[in-house]
Design an enzyme around this catalytic site. Structure first.
Site, mmCIF file in Angstrom:
data_model
loop_
_atom_site.group_PDB
_atom_site.id
_atom_site.type_symbol
_atom_site.label_atom_id
_atom_site.label_comp_id
_atom_site.label_asym_id
_atom_site.label_seq_id
_atom_site.Cartn_x
_atom_site.Cartn_y
_atom_site.Cartn_z
ATOM 1 N N HIS A 63 1.326 5.784 -8.108
ATOM 2 C CA HIS A 63 1.875 4.448 -8.338
ATOM 3 C C HIS A 63 1.155 3.654 -9.435
ATOM 4 C CE1 HIS A 63 -1.573 3.852 -5.793
ATOM 5 N NE2 HIS A 63 -1.601 2.605 -6.235
ATOM 6 N N HIS A 80 0.608 -0.661 -13.210
ATOM 7 C CA HIS A 80 0.839 -0.543 -11.763
ATOM 8 C C HIS A 80 2.341 -0.554 -11.529
ATOM 9 C CE1 HIS A 80 0.415 -1.168 -7.459
ATOM 10 N NE2 HIS A 80 -0.870 -0.923 -7.605
#
Length: 158
Positions: A63, A80
């Site tokens: 992620h 992110h």
């Protein structure tokens, strides 16, 4: 090696937003560092998140990733992919680069689906952070961007 100005590119296409719009207090308060977020374009099944700068993959998780080193000087840029997406434990993300790999700016690093993140009830906003930067050293962009477009400049110390 003296630092030079660094052009940070958009890892995904979308609408540029300020960090205070990110529904996470750590990013919103700039505790990780200054930068911007991108609300990714939805309606595309799979998206490749691109390296925002050239350098070495200094950290990589399904992620999130950090590119630092040669092309970036001693600076690191964090991307992110979504908010709270660590909870997915990698489901829906495919790594396209490895820890320690040298990557070029605009090189695909992670394949993911912002639509899937939203369908799971999470925010698909993508913070792009200049780690440990002085906010005064950034010239932030705005508006809509395509993946690989200029996002912001990170200036060298005068």
């Amino acid at each position: 090696m003296p630092l030079t100005n660094l052009s940070v590119l958009a890892p995904v296409a979308g609408r540029v937003t300020t960090l205070d719009e990110v529904p996470d207090p750590v990013f919103a308060a700039g505790m990780v560092g200054p930068g911007l977020a991108i609300a990714p374009v939805l309606g595309t099944a799979v998206v490749e998140a691109l390296a925002p700068v050239g350098g070495v993959v200094a950290a990589i998780h399904p992620h999130a990733f950090v590119i630092a080193g040669p092309g970036a000087g001693e600076r690191g840029v964090l991307v992110h992919l979504g908010i709270d997406t660590v909870q997915l434990k990698g489901r829906g993300f495919e790594l396209l680069a490895e820890l320690g790999e040298e990557v070029a700016a605009r090189q695909p690093v992670v394949r993911w689906s912002p639509d899937d993140v939203v369908a799971r009830g999470m925010s698909a906003l993508v913070p792009v952070i200049a780690l440990a930067a002085d906010p005064a050293m950034l010239d932030l962009g705005s508006g809509d961007v395509e993946a690989g477009d200029h996002l912001f400049d990170w200036h060298a110390q005068p």
